[in-house]
Design a protein around this motif. Structure first.
Motif, PDB file in Angstrom:
ATOM      1  N   ASP A  33      22.761  78.500  89.238  1.00  0.00           N
ATOM      2  CA  ASP A  33      23.612  79.388  88.514  1.00  0.00           C
ATOM      3  C   ASP A  33      24.380  80.482  89.746  1.00  0.00           C
ATOM      4  O   ASP A  33      26.022  80.677  89.942  1.00  0.00           O
ATOM      5  CB  ASP A  33      23.790  79.733  87.358  1.00  0.00           C
ATOM      6  CG  ASP A  33      23.209  78.786  87.148  1.00  0.00           C
ATOM      7  OD1 ASP A  33      23.944  77.520  86.805  1.00  0.00           O
ATOM      8  OD2 ASP A  33      22.529  78.791  85.419  1.00  0.00           O
ATOM      9  N   VAL A  34      23.558  81.340  90.204  1.00  0.00           N
ATOM     10  CA  VAL A  34      24.557  82.169  90.820  1.00  0.00           C
ATOM     11  C   VAL A  34      24.695  82.112  92.275  1.00  0.00           C
ATOM     12  O   VAL A  34      26.110  82.153  92.827  1.00  0.00           O
ATOM     13  CB  VAL A  34      22.957  83.340  91.111  1.00  0.00           C
ATOM     14  CG1 VAL A  34      23.949  84.350  92.258  1.00  0.00           C
ATOM     15  CG2 VAL A  34      22.642  83.980  89.992  1.00  0.00           C
ATOM     16  N   PHE A  35      24.166  81.140  92.662  1.00  0.00           N
ATOM     17  CA  PHE A  35      24.438  80.135  94.367  1.00  0.00           C
ATOM     18  C   PHE A  35      26.743  79.554  93.583  1.00  0.00           C
ATOM     19  O   PHE A  35      26.733  79.933  94.510  1.00  0.00           O
ATOM     20  CB  PHE A  35      23.376  78.936  94.612  1.00  0.00           C
ATOM     21  CG  PHE A  35      23.932  78.269  95.655  1.00  0.00           C
ATOM     22  CD1 PHE A  35      23.962  79.290  96.820  1.00  0.00           C
ATOM     23  CD2 PHE A  35      24.231  77.341  95.968  1.00  0.00           C
ATOM     24  CE1 PHE A  35      24.856  78.309  98.148  1.00  0.00           C
ATOM     25  CE2 PHE A  35      25.280  76.331  96.703  1.00  0.00           C
ATOM     26  CZ  PHE A  35      24.895  76.893  98.051  1.00  0.00           C
ATOM     27  N   TYR A  43      18.599  80.926  99.223  1.00  0.00           N
ATOM     28  CA  TYR A  43      19.373  81.723  98.271  1.00  0.00           C
ATOM     29  C   TYR A  43      17.985  80.862  96.648  1.00  0.00           C
ATOM     30  O   TYR A  43      17.462  81.955  97.004  1.00  0.00           O
ATOM     31  CB  TYR A  43      20.339  81.360  96.969  1.00  0.00           C
ATOM     32  CG  TYR A  43      21.665  81.987  97.167  1.00  0.00           C
ATOM     33  CD1 TYR A  43      22.027  82.549  95.910  1.00  0.00           C
ATOM     34  CD2 TYR A  43      22.632  81.951  98.840  1.00  0.00           C
ATOM     35  CE1 TYR A  43      23.274  82.726  96.076  1.00  0.00           C
ATOM     36  CE2 TYR A  43      23.434  82.809  98.284  1.00  0.00           C
ATOM     37  CZ  TYR A  43      23.857  83.315  97.232  1.00  0.00           C
ATOM     38  OH  TYR A  43      25.098  84.097  97.423  1.00  0.00           O
ATOM     39  N   LEU A  44      17.559  79.798  97.293  1.00  0.00           N
ATOM     40  CA  LEU A  44      16.340  79.347  96.132  1.00  0.00           C
ATOM     41  C   LEU A  44      14.766  80.420  96.975  1.00  0.00           C
ATOM     42  O   LEU A  44      13.735  80.625  96.167  1.00  0.00           O
ATOM     43  CB  LEU A  44      15.901  77.223  96.136  1.00  0.00           C
ATOM     44  CG  LEU A  44      17.434  77.388  96.004  1.00  0.00           C
ATOM     45  CD1 LEU A  44      16.857  76.209  96.091  1.00  0.00           C
ATOM     46  CD2 LEU A  44      16.848  78.026  93.891  1.00  0.00           C
ATOM     47  N   GLU A  45      14.672  80.675  97.683  1.00  0.00           N
ATOM     48  CA  GLU A  45      13.611  81.114  98.778  1.00  0.00           C
ATOM     49  C   GLU A  45      14.249  82.671  98.005  1.00  0.00           C
ATOM     50  O   GLU A  45      12.711  82.824  97.578  1.00  0.00           O
ATOM     51  CB  GLU A  45      13.630  81.338  99.914  1.00  0.00           C
ATOM     52  CG  GLU A  45      12.697  81.730 100.996  1.00  0.00           C
ATOM     53  CD  GLU A  45      12.861  82.217 102.716  1.00  0.00           C
ATOM     54  OE1 GLU A  45      11.806  81.949 103.504  1.00  0.00           O
ATOM     55  OE2 GLU A  45      13.998  81.552 103.153  1.00  0.00           O
ATOM     56  N   THR A  46      15.075  83.125  97.995  1.00  0.00           N
ATOM     57  CA  THR A  46      15.266  84.769  97.599  1.00  0.00           C
ATOM     58  C   THR A  46      14.907  84.917  95.933  1.00  0.00           C
ATOM     59  O   THR A  46      14.696  85.544  95.398  1.00  0.00           O
ATOM     60  CB  THR A  46      15.827  85.002  97.991  1.00  0.00           C
ATOM     61  OG1 THR A  46      16.978  84.728  97.740  1.00  0.00           O
ATOM     62  CG2 THR A  46      15.714  85.541  99.078  1.00  0.00           C
ATOM     63  N   GLY A  47      14.523  83.287  95.160  1.00  0.00           N
ATOM     64  CA  GLY A  47      14.712  83.621  93.640  1.00  0.00           C
ATOM     65  C   GLY A  47      16.199  83.726  92.602  1.00  0.00           C
ATOM     66  O   GLY A  47      15.708  83.350  92.236  1.00  0.00           O
TER      67      GLY A  47
END
Length: 77
Positions: A40-42, A32-36
């Motif tokens: 919160d979205v995670f 998730y973090l890698e794709t920006g």
């Protein structure tokens, strides 16, 4: 929650590291973090994971990188 962050159990996803108390792979957060995407979205997508688990995992990752700096530098020299 008992404060544990990571669980590795051969009976859960074949031993893939997951957030403790869930079947959510740790790798999912980094994906998730890698794709920006934001934390919160995670957390919205994986409601079994708690914010403090994510924060502690990121802190643990930072410490791991910091303490491994010498090893990492040797591999790039």
């Amino acid at each position: 929650m008992n404060g544990q962050v990571i669980n590795i159990d051969p009976n859960i996803l074949g031993g893939t590291p997951v957030f403790f108390g869930t079947r959510v792979p740790i790798k999912n957060l980094f994906d998730y973090l890698e794709t920006g995407e934001s934390i919160d979205v995670f957390l919205d997508d994986f409601d079994g994971v708690h914010r403090d688990q994510v924060v502690r995992l990121l802190e643990m990752s930072q410490k791991l990188v910091e303490t491994s700096a010498n090893i990492l530098n040797e591999n790039f020299a």
